[in-house]
Design a protein around this motif. Sequence first.
Motif, mmCIF file in Angstrom:
data_model
loop_
_atom_site.group_PDB
_atom_site.id
_atom_site.type_symbol
_atom_site.label_atom_id
_atom_site.label_comp_id
_atom_site.label_asym_id
_atom_site.label_seq_id
_atom_site.Cartn_x
_atom_site.Cartn_y
_atom_site.Cartn_z
ATOM 1 N N LEU A 51 -9.937 83.305 -59.489
ATOM 2 C CA LEU A 51 -11.108 83.930 -58.864
ATOM 3 C C LEU A 51 -11.843 82.923 -57.987
ATOM 4 O O LEU A 51 -13.076 82.845 -58.007
ATOM 5 C CB LEU A 51 -12.052 84.494 -59.927
ATOM 6 C CG LEU A 51 -11.430 85.377 -61.012
ATOM 7 C CD1 LEU A 51 -12.472 85.711 -62.091
ATOM 8 C CD2 LEU A 51 -10.880 86.678 -60.436
ATOM 9 N N GLU A 52 -11.086 82.154 -57.212
ATOM 10 C CA GLU A 52 -11.693 81.123 -56.371
ATOM 11 C C GLU A 52 -12.552 81.709 -55.256
ATOM 12 O O GLU A 52 -12.320 82.830 -54.794
ATOM 13 C CB GLU A 52 -10.597 80.270 -55.704
ATOM 14 C CG GLU A 52 -9.852 79.323 -56.613
ATOM 15 C CD GLU A 52 -8.631 79.969 -57.268
ATOM 16 O OE1 GLU A 52 -8.478 81.210 -57.214
ATOM 17 O OE2 GLU A 52 -7.825 79.213 -57.843
ATOM 18 N N LYS A 82 -0.808 77.122 -60.833
ATOM 19 C CA LYS A 82 -2.209 77.016 -60.414
ATOM 20 C C LYS A 82 -2.478 75.527 -60.304
ATOM 21 O O LYS A 82 -2.419 74.825 -61.321
ATOM 22 C CB LYS A 82 -3.139 77.622 -61.469
ATOM 23 C CG LYS A 82 -2.993 79.117 -61.659
ATOM 24 C CD LYS A 82 -3.945 79.606 -62.735
ATOM 25 C CE LYS A 82 -3.765 81.107 -62.959
ATOM 26 N NZ LYS A 82 -4.499 81.578 -64.132
ATOM 27 N N ARG A 109 -12.299 91.101 -51.727
ATOM 28 C CA ARG A 109 -11.934 91.645 -53.025
ATOM 29 C C ARG A 109 -12.838 91.081 -54.123
ATOM 30 O O ARG A 109 -13.113 91.741 -55.111
ATOM 31 C CB ARG A 109 -10.465 91.302 -53.299
ATOM 32 C CG ARG A 109 -9.879 91.956 -54.502
ATOM 33 C CD ARG A 109 -9.864 91.019 -55.663
ATOM 34 N NE ARG A 109 -10.080 91.707 -56.902
ATOM 35 C CZ ARG A 109 -9.408 91.469 -58.025
ATOM 36 N NH1 ARG A 109 -8.463 90.587 -58.019
ATOM 37 N NH2 ARG A 109 -9.725 92.099 -59.108
ATOM 38 N N TYR A 110 -13.287 89.848 -53.938
ATOM 39 C CA TYR A 110 -14.098 89.207 -54.967
ATOM 40 C C TYR A 110 -15.600 89.239 -54.664
ATOM 41 O O TYR A 110 -16.415 89.400 -55.557
ATOM 42 C CB TYR A 110 -13.714 87.723 -55.119
ATOM 43 C CG TYR A 110 -12.238 87.450 -55.298
ATOM 44 C CD1 TYR A 110 -11.676 87.475 -56.567
ATOM 45 C CD2 TYR A 110 -11.424 87.165 -54.212
ATOM 46 C CE1 TYR A 110 -10.328 87.210 -56.750
ATOM 47 C CE2 TYR A 110 -10.064 86.891 -54.386
ATOM 48 C CZ TYR A 110 -9.530 86.919 -55.647
ATOM 49 O OH TYR A 110 -8.200 86.665 -55.821
ATOM 50 N N GLU A 147 -14.011 77.349 -65.695
ATOM 51 C CA GLU A 147 -14.910 78.485 -65.807
ATOM 52 C C GLU A 147 -16.099 78.146 -66.703
ATOM 53 O O GLU A 147 -16.183 77.071 -67.279
ATOM 54 C CB GLU A 147 -14.146 79.694 -66.356
ATOM 55 C CG GLU A 147 -13.008 80.120 -65.431
ATOM 56 C CD GLU A 147 -12.298 81.349 -65.942
ATOM 57 O OE1 GLU A 147 -12.482 82.418 -65.338
ATOM 58 O OE2 GLU A 147 -11.581 81.261 -66.955
ATOM 59 N N ASP A 187 2.104 80.806 -67.565
ATOM 60 C CA ASP A 187 0.896 80.373 -66.872
ATOM 61 C C ASP A 187 0.256 79.279 -67.742
ATOM 62 O O ASP A 187 0.552 78.074 -67.575
ATOM 63 C CB ASP A 187 -0.023 81.600 -66.679
ATOM 64 C CG ASP A 187 -1.397 81.287 -66.102
ATOM 65 O OD1 ASP A 187 -1.754 80.107 -65.982
ATOM 66 O OD2 ASP A 187 -2.158 82.229 -65.782
ATOM 67 N N SER A 240 -4.578 90.925 -59.008
ATOM 68 C CA SER A 240 -4.648 90.878 -60.460
ATOM 69 C C SER A 240 -5.758 91.842 -60.874
ATOM 70 O O SER A 240 -6.926 91.620 -60.575
ATOM 71 C CB SER A 240 -4.964 89.440 -60.880
ATOM 72 O OG SER A 240 -5.245 89.354 -62.245
ATOM 73 N N GLU A 252 3.657 88.080 -67.868
ATOM 74 C CA GLU A 252 3.051 86.753 -67.792
ATOM 75 C C GLU A 252 2.396 86.373 -69.113
ATOM 76 O O GLU A 252 1.649 87.163 -69.689
ATOM 77 C CB GLU A 252 2.014 86.750 -66.649
ATOM 78 C CG GLU A 252 1.411 85.400 -66.335
ATOM 79 C CD GLU A 252 0.506 85.473 -65.089
ATOM 80 O OE1 GLU A 252 0.697 86.382 -64.248
ATOM 81 O OE2 GLU A 252 -0.395 84.619 -64.974
ATOM 82 N N LYS A 279 -3.708 93.339 -66.115
ATOM 83 C CA LYS A 279 -4.068 92.576 -67.305
ATOM 84 C C LYS A 279 -3.895 93.483 -68.512
ATOM 85 O O LYS A 279 -4.280 94.674 -68.463
ATOM 86 C CB LYS A 279 -5.524 92.117 -67.202
ATOM 87 C CG LYS A 279 -5.740 91.069 -66.110
ATOM 88 C CD LYS A 279 -5.095 89.763 -66.510
ATOM 89 C CE LYS A 279 -5.453 88.647 -65.548
ATOM 90 N NZ LYS A 279 -4.895 87.353 -65.964
ATOM 91 N N ASP A 305 0.011 90.759 -67.387
ATOM 92 C CA ASP A 305 -0.420 89.428 -67.844
ATOM 93 C C ASP A 305 -1.180 89.587 -69.163
ATOM 94 O O ASP A 305 -2.230 90.229 -69.203
ATOM 95 C CB ASP A 305 -1.318 88.784 -66.774
ATOM 96 C CG ASP A 305 -1.672 87.331 -67.085
ATOM 97 O OD1 ASP A 305 -1.356 86.851 -68.200
ATOM 98 O OD2 ASP A 305 -2.263 86.672 -66.202
ATOM 99 N N ASP A 353 -1.496 85.359 -56.416
ATOM 100 C CA ASP A 353 -2.807 85.984 -56.642
ATOM 101 C C ASP A 353 -3.788 85.404 -55.628
ATOM 102 O O ASP A 353 -4.631 84.569 -55.946
ATOM 103 C CB ASP A 353 -3.296 85.711 -58.077
ATOM 104 C CG ASP A 353 -2.587 86.582 -59.111
ATOM 105 O OD1 ASP A 353 -1.963 87.587 -58.714
ATOM 106 O OD2 ASP A 353 -2.669 86.267 -60.312
ATOM 107 N N GLY A 366 -4.203 82.468 -59.341
ATOM 108 C CA GLY A 366 -5.582 82.321 -58.885
ATOM 109 C C GLY A 366 -6.533 82.218 -60.059
ATOM 110 O O GLY A 366 -6.189 82.575 -61.193
#
Length: 385
Positions: free
Chosen positions: A308-309, A278, A337-338, A64, A254, A150, A229, A178, A204, A331, A306
């Motif tokens: 946020l790919e 992941k 969705r993104y 990121e 994670d 998520s 998580e 979250k 999470d 995820d 995921g």
Amino acid sequence: MRRGGEEAADLEELRVECVDLREIRLALRRPFRISSGTRHELRVLLVRLRSSDGTRVWSECVAEERPEYSPETVDTAWIALSEWLAPLIVGRSFDHPAAVDPLLADAVRGHRMARAALEMGAWNLAARRAGRPLADVLGGERREVETGISVGIQEDPDRLVERAREASRQGYRKVKLKIEPGADVEYVSTVREALGDDIALAVDGNAAYTLDDVDRLRRLDDLGLLMIEQPLDREDLVRHARLQRELRTPICLDESITGPARAEDMLELGSGRIVNVKPGRVGGFGPSIRIHDLCMARDVPVWCGGMLETGIGRGYNVALASLPNFRLPGDLSPSARYWERDIVDPEWTMDDEGRVTVPRDRPGIGVEVDEDRVEELTVRRAEIS
Ligand code: OSB
Ligand code: MG
């Protein structure tokens, strides 16, 4: 048992001629907030590999912009890929893509997300050249994978209920909320009350808690969650083991699981009962498959997380999630969705029972990259040949 590796006989030798790096900018439809920070417009590092016969594939590095989830960033991955990693594989021949991870892992400490982008690209390149779906080459069996969402931290519990209700109506099989200290017990119990006991809820913490918060975490333990998580520190295993002994709800790790050896440590110590895999976090498909196999041997379920790919990274995740011990919804939300518009064709979709189809009749990840669009979105490029 080594999944993926069993297919060695069917894959031809692989020679990577050229690696291209691209940085694109892509805005999320809605900001995504987790305990360590908020994401709006994403900087995404894409990698394109070309083999000596001209076959080309795209892969995605999940680092990121800021080192909030992991120490890596788009910029560190850019340096690692262009200076050290891509030069190592360009011009070299591999009998099998499983040979890429040992080479990269031996040469460079850390930089797993950067390594994974190349390693996973090599698997896809091998699949493409063999005319086979990536899921097949990895040893995946499923034709469909179940999807969870998520949901980021919201301003208040009511807004969170709205989001969770919307997700449940869309068919998602798992709703992961979250959390952070202060946006947890009240938020999650409000969702549980509003949506009832039938909905599979998870939380999470992204490492926002310590053992001093054990009372708070015990209250979450009463909410019938599928898992909690990564509540504790990103590098921790021992305290998670202590916490797991206090809770009935399975802990899922994670951040702490950076590779197969850490997964083994977790299993040995009892630091959790579920693993979020992941592939970018652990250095690619080779290590992901080893974690999958280790967990399967101990009857510990895994699921695909995921980052946020874009539709490129999602294709790799969907292929991985078709392996048999991916027993919980991943995820793996659909493109819409993104993104207003994804960079692949067709975009990823989910049916109203929360399932994504694993492409089984198309080679590689099963979707084409919209190269004109990538070109338009590109802000930086490099070529290593
Ligand atoms: O902890 O799983 C996480 C996104 C960025 C950093 C960390 C995490 C996430 C997600 C995104 O939860 C899930 C998705 O891609 O849908
Ligand atoms: Mg997580």
